[in-house]
Write a protein that holds these residues in place. Structure first.
Motif, PDB file in Angstrom:
ATOM      1  N   ALA A 251      -6.512  -2.687  -0.047  1.00  0.00           N
ATOM      2  CA  ALA A 251      -5.445  -1.923   0.575  1.00  0.00           C
ATOM      3  C   ALA A 251      -5.969  -0.666   1.264  1.00  0.00           C
ATOM      4  O   ALA A 251      -5.577  -0.368   2.385  1.00  0.00           O
ATOM      5  CB  ALA A 251      -4.380  -1.569  -0.452  1.00  0.00           C
ATOM      6  N   PHE A 252      -6.854   0.074   0.605  1.00  0.00           N
ATOM      7  CA  PHE A 252      -7.144   1.417   1.101  1.00  0.00           C
ATOM      8  C   PHE A 252      -8.528   1.617   1.671  1.00  0.00           C
ATOM      9  O   PHE A 252      -8.822   2.662   2.224  1.00  0.00           O
ATOM     10  CB  PHE A 252      -6.876   2.447   0.014  1.00  0.00           C
ATOM     11  CG  PHE A 252      -5.428   2.566  -0.291  1.00  0.00           C
ATOM     12  CD1 PHE A 252      -4.566   3.130   0.622  1.00  0.00           C
ATOM     13  CD2 PHE A 252      -4.921   2.075  -1.478  1.00  0.00           C
ATOM     14  CE1 PHE A 252      -3.226   3.218   0.362  1.00  0.00           C
ATOM     15  CE2 PHE A 252      -3.575   2.166  -1.737  1.00  0.00           C
ATOM     16  CZ  PHE A 252      -2.726   2.732  -0.819  1.00  0.00           C
ATOM     17  N   GLN A 253      -9.406   0.613   1.534  1.00  0.00           N
ATOM     18  CA  GLN A 253     -10.674   0.756   2.242  1.00  0.00           C
ATOM     19  C   GLN A 253     -10.712  -0.158   3.442  1.00  0.00           C
ATOM     20  O   GLN A 253     -11.243   0.190   4.478  1.00  0.00           O
ATOM     21  CB  GLN A 253     -11.846   0.497   1.297  1.00  0.00           C
ATOM     22  CG  GLN A 253     -12.035   1.675   0.356  1.00  0.00           C
ATOM     23  CD  GLN A 253     -13.258   1.546  -0.503  1.00  0.00           C
ATOM     24  OE1 GLN A 253     -13.833   0.483  -0.647  1.00  0.00           O
ATOM     25  NE2 GLN A 253     -13.652   2.646  -1.109  1.00  0.00           N
ATOM     26  N   PHE A 254     -10.107  -1.355   3.294  1.00  0.00           N
ATOM     27  CA  PHE A 254     -10.038  -2.272   4.425  1.00  0.00           C
ATOM     28  C   PHE A 254      -8.675  -2.197   5.104  1.00  0.00           C
ATOM     29  O   PHE A 254      -8.443  -2.851   6.108  1.00  0.00           O
ATOM     30  CB  PHE A 254     -10.326  -3.708   3.959  1.00  0.00           C
ATOM     31  CG  PHE A 254     -11.592  -3.831   3.162  1.00  0.00           C
ATOM     32  CD1 PHE A 254     -12.705  -3.084   3.514  1.00  0.00           C
ATOM     33  CD2 PHE A 254     -11.667  -4.669   2.066  1.00  0.00           C
ATOM     34  CE1 PHE A 254     -13.875  -3.181   2.780  1.00  0.00           C
ATOM     35  CE2 PHE A 254     -12.844  -4.763   1.334  1.00  0.00           C
ATOM     36  CZ  PHE A 254     -13.948  -4.019   1.683  1.00  0.00           C
ATOM     37  N   PHE A 255      -7.754  -1.424   4.520  1.00  0.00           N
ATOM     38  CA  PHE A 255      -6.401  -1.250   5.045  1.00  0.00           C
ATOM     39  C   PHE A 255      -5.682  -2.568   5.308  1.00  0.00           C
ATOM     40  O   PHE A 255      -4.983  -2.731   6.290  1.00  0.00           O
ATOM     41  CB  PHE A 255      -6.403  -0.352   6.292  1.00  0.00           C
ATOM     42  CG  PHE A 255      -6.631   1.073   5.909  1.00  0.00           C
ATOM     43  CD1 PHE A 255      -5.585   1.832   5.394  1.00  0.00           C
ATOM     44  CD2 PHE A 255      -7.884   1.644   5.990  1.00  0.00           C
ATOM     45  CE1 PHE A 255      -5.785   3.136   4.995  1.00  0.00           C
ATOM     46  CE2 PHE A 255      -8.092   2.959   5.581  1.00  0.00           C
ATOM     47  CZ  PHE A 255      -7.044   3.700   5.086  1.00  0.00           C
ATOM     48  N   LYS A 256      -5.901  -3.548   4.409  1.00  0.00           N
ATOM     49  CA  LYS A 256      -5.123  -4.777   4.469  1.00  0.00           C
ATOM     50  C   LYS A 256      -4.037  -4.665   3.402  1.00  0.00           C
ATOM     51  O   LYS A 256      -4.249  -5.033   2.248  1.00  0.00           O
ATOM     52  CB  LYS A 256      -6.023  -5.981   4.190  1.00  0.00           C
ATOM     53  CG  LYS A 256      -7.003  -6.237   5.308  1.00  0.00           C
ATOM     54  CD  LYS A 256      -7.636  -7.593   5.115  1.00  0.00           C
ATOM     55  CE  LYS A 256      -9.128  -7.486   5.149  1.00  0.00           C
ATOM     56  NZ  LYS A 256      -9.842  -8.601   4.604  1.00  0.00           N
ATOM     57  N   PHE A 257      -2.905  -4.108   3.808  1.00  0.00           N
ATOM     58  CA  PHE A 257      -1.857  -3.816   2.827  1.00  0.00           C
ATOM     59  C   PHE A 257      -1.208  -5.075   2.275  1.00  0.00           C
ATOM     60  O   PHE A 257      -0.831  -5.111   1.113  1.00  0.00           O
ATOM     61  CB  PHE A 257      -0.797  -2.906   3.445  1.00  0.00           C
ATOM     62  CG  PHE A 257      -1.149  -1.455   3.341  1.00  0.00           C
ATOM     63  CD1 PHE A 257      -2.456  -1.045   3.474  1.00  0.00           C
ATOM     64  CD2 PHE A 257      -0.165  -0.508   3.114  1.00  0.00           C
ATOM     65  CE1 PHE A 257      -2.791   0.295   3.376  1.00  0.00           C
ATOM     66  CE2 PHE A 257      -0.485   0.838   3.010  1.00  0.00           C
ATOM     67  CZ  PHE A 257      -1.798   1.233   3.143  1.00  0.00           C
ATOM     68  N   GLY A 258      -1.059  -6.098   3.122  1.00  0.00           N
ATOM     69  CA  GLY A 258      -0.417  -7.324   2.661  1.00  0.00           C
ATOM     70  C   GLY A 258      -1.164  -7.952   1.494  1.00  0.00           C
ATOM     71  O   GLY A 258      -0.650  -8.008   0.369  1.00  0.00           O
ATOM     72  N   PRO A 259      -2.415  -8.393   1.716  1.00  0.00           N
ATOM     73  CA  PRO A 259      -3.194  -8.965   0.615  1.00  0.00           C
ATOM     74  C   PRO A 259      -3.375  -7.969  -0.527  1.00  0.00           C
ATOM     75  O   PRO A 259      -3.328  -8.349  -1.698  1.00  0.00           O
ATOM     76  CB  PRO A 259      -4.535  -9.296   1.270  1.00  0.00           C
ATOM     77  CG  PRO A 259      -4.253  -9.401   2.713  1.00  0.00           C
ATOM     78  CD  PRO A 259      -3.119  -8.482   3.001  1.00  0.00           C
ATOM     79  N   GLY A 260      -3.559  -6.690  -0.180  1.00  0.00           N
ATOM     80  CA  GLY A 260      -3.764  -5.676  -1.217  1.00  0.00           C
ATOM     81  C   GLY A 260      -2.601  -5.601  -2.177  1.00  0.00           C
ATOM     82  O   GLY A 260      -2.777  -5.658  -3.396  1.00  0.00           O
ATOM     83  N   THR A 261      -1.384  -5.502  -1.629  1.00  0.00           N
ATOM     84  CA  THR A 261      -0.223  -5.427  -2.527  1.00  0.00           C
ATOM     85  C   THR A 261      -0.046  -6.740  -3.274  1.00  0.00           C
ATOM     86  O   THR A 261       0.399  -6.730  -4.419  1.00  0.00           O
ATOM     87  CB  THR A 261       1.066  -5.100  -1.750  1.00  0.00           C
ATOM     88  OG1 THR A 261       1.110  -5.901  -0.588  1.00  0.00           O
ATOM     89  CG2 THR A 261       1.115  -3.642  -1.369  1.00  0.00           C
TER      90      THR A 261
END
Lengths: 291, 289
Positions: A251-261
């Motif tokens: 979420a916060f290093q690659f800023f992929k919020f979808g997969p991250g959440t």
């Protein structure tokens, strides 16, 4: 209550939504929710795609088993060390209040500081433990405890345990104080030794608190993130990447919020499931005990 | 008689040996942090390592407080402002918690609140919830609201994590105060609010101290949320700044140790000062921490 709904339930629902969406932080257009003049982006709904990719990803499963090991080891260490310290501090001795104050020190430190001070002990160039072992002639040259993945993982477990076990000890000591003295006297009259008193008087009385420690340390173990950030950043390679770190990283290093959440939500579900399972087991135990 | 006396003495010895071990385990690492913070880096690198530092210096503290120039002074210059931010945020959150949290706790302890069980359960649920799962949502919401990189946003986020704890602790505490106390106040002509403020709160000192100190400690020590939400220079709190220094290779460990020790001191002193109340309050509310 309304406030709590607003600051917890809404973000919770929003991140659940994100886990089903294709979140692109760079795009300013697209569907959005207009609320009181504030534009909250909704992103494109992609159904279970985030979860499907996740469950097919070997990295995720690696992190999953690593987390399982981490949590298992952490719960065991915390319970054993917490109980051990409680048993020692329960004895009568001079300066007991002072010792109980000392218990609060590791627990009141920020995890950033906890990480820092263990770097000071474990570091390969200036670590105190290395200095000690070297002086004692046990090692030829300084050891890097965080270099190999498995030892780094165990270091994380122990450092987190150092931070958390004192709290378990506090709870156990409070529980021990409520055990009536007569029980111990009766046991002593019956000829029970120290270990027998522990087995048949102390431990049964502490069952509730031990269960609480189990639940709390399981949840805390799953969620541990800050120490990984300070000590290993998930490395070497991915060898200390737990699910919580994987989710944070995505979420916060690659800023992929979808997969991250999505990753973080699998974690949430795991925590809740385990809590429910624990509850079930203990309630059954208690019922059996009453019969 | 003699063998028994001998055994007693052996037992005592074992107990004190174990105690020394526990004490070393609890305090040793923290003391070592202090020792490194007043040492020169070159003495830490020396082999064999001297456990009693051959030279004592406060240079590291002078460096992070900006009194002495050194190569990473830009990094170190962030420490004092971020400490101020930490203080502001922690105090603001504590005040909100004490006002809202105690009132809600009182309501739960005394009244039939509609949906009481459900809402209490919801509170408990939020305690089991990983806070990290909320952070992405906060990130986007705060961005939309213009609260990113503001202390207000941080206060708001912290309140959402700490309020459930405070409500539970205070509810448990108010339940130990006899309800007859409020009733007699009501008979004497107070209304509910007056009974709460004039009669119940003044005898709730220990509970308030426990809840307040615990909230302050949580906020002071929090790292991940501040790290993610407040990335802009000068808007973040102390832990992310120290973590940032730690990630830089060119800063001596002794300097980082000094800033770590400085940042740890307020929380440790606070907890030690209020330990009696905190232990009572926490074991009653049995909080995760």
């Amino acid at each position: 209550m309304l406030v709590i709904c607003l600051v917890i339930v809404f973000p919770l629902a929003y991140s659940l939504w994100m886990s089903f969406a294709d979140v692109n932080l760079l795009r300013a257009t697209g569907p959005a929710l207009e609320l009181f003049g504030v534009r909250i982006p909704l992103f494109r709904y992609v159904g279970l795609q985030n979860y499907a990719r996740l469950l097919a990803d070997p990295l995720y499963w690696d992190a999953f088993w690593r987390t399982a090991y981490f949590v298992g080891a952490f719960v065991c260490e915390t319970t054993v060390v917490g109980l051990g310290m409680a048993l020692v501090l329960q004895e009568r001795f001079l300066g007991r209040p002072l010792m109980r104050s000392l218990l609060l020190i590791p627990w009141s430190l920020s995890r950033v500081v906890v990480g820092l001070l263990w770097i000071g002990i474990l570091d390969v160039e200036f670590g105190a433990l290395n200095g000690l072992l070297y002086k004692a002639g046990l090692i030829e040259s300084y050891v890097s405890f965080l270099k190999s993945g498995f030892s780094a993982l165990n270091v994380l477990v122990s450092v987190y345990m150092w931070n958390q076990a004192p709290f378990a000890t506090l709870l156990l000591l409070a529980g021990m104080q409520s055990i009536p003295m007569e029980l111990y006297m009766a046991a002593e009259v019956d000829g029970a030794g120290y270990w027998q008193r522990l087995r048949y008087v102390t431990l049964p009385a502490l069952r509730g608190i031990l269960f609480l420690i189990l639940v709390v340390s399981t949840v805390n173990g799953f969620l541990m993130l800050d120490l990984i950030y300070i000590l290993t950043m998930g490395g070497p390679g991915n060898e200390t990447t737990t699910i919580s770190w994987l989710g944070f990283q995505t979420a916060f290093q690659f800023f992929k919020f979808g997969p991250g959440t999505a990753i973080l939500y699998t974690l949430t579900v795991l925590c809740l499931l385990l809590t429910v399972v624990y509850h079930k087991i203990v309630f059954r135990r208690l019922e059996a005990a009453e019969l | 008689m003699r063998p028994i006396a001998l055994k007693r003495r052996a037992n005592r010895t074992v107990v004190y040996a174990l105690l020394a071990l526990v004490a070393l385990w609890l305090v040793g690492p923290f003391l070592w942090l202090f020792v490194t913070s007043v040492s020169y880096q070159r003495n830490l690198l020396a082999r064999p390592l001297a456990f009693i530092p051959p030279e004592i210096t406060f240079d590291n503290y002078r460096r992070i407080l900006g009194l002495v120039r050194f190569h990473a002074e830009l990094q170190a210059a962030k420490i004092l402002p971020s400490m101020l931010n930490s203080v502001i945020v922690a105090i603001a959150v504590t005040i909100v918690n004490l006002i809202v949290g105690t009132t809600a706790g009182y309501a739960y302890a005394r009244f039939r609140v509609p949906l009481k069980m459900l809402s209490l359960f919801a509170l408990l649920f939020t305690r089991m919830l990983p806070t990290i799962v909320l952070i992405p949502a906060y990130f986007l919401l705060f961005k939309a609201l213009g609260l990113q990189n503001t202390l207000t946003g941080l206060v708001l986020a912290y309140c959402s994590f700490t309020l459930p704890f405070t409500i539970w602790i205070m509810k448990a505490y108010f339940e130990t105060i006899p309800a007859d106390l409020d009733k007699s106040a009501l008979v004497d002509g107070c209304n509910r609010l007056q009974a709460y403020y004039r009669v119940v709160l003044p005898v709730s000192g220990p509970g308030l101290v426990a809840g307040g100190a615990f909230t302050f400690m949580l906020c002071w020590n929090e790292f991940i949320v501040a790290q993610v939400l407040n990335t802009k220079l000068g808007t973040t709190t102390l832990p992310p700044v120290i973590a940032g220094m730690n990630a830089q290779i060119n800063i001596d460990y002794s300097v980082i140790a000094a800033s770590g020790f400085l940042s740890a001191l307020p929380a440790v002193l606070l907890v030690l000062a209020f330990q009696k109340y905190m232990v009572q309050g926490l074991t009653a509310g049995s909080v995760k921490g």
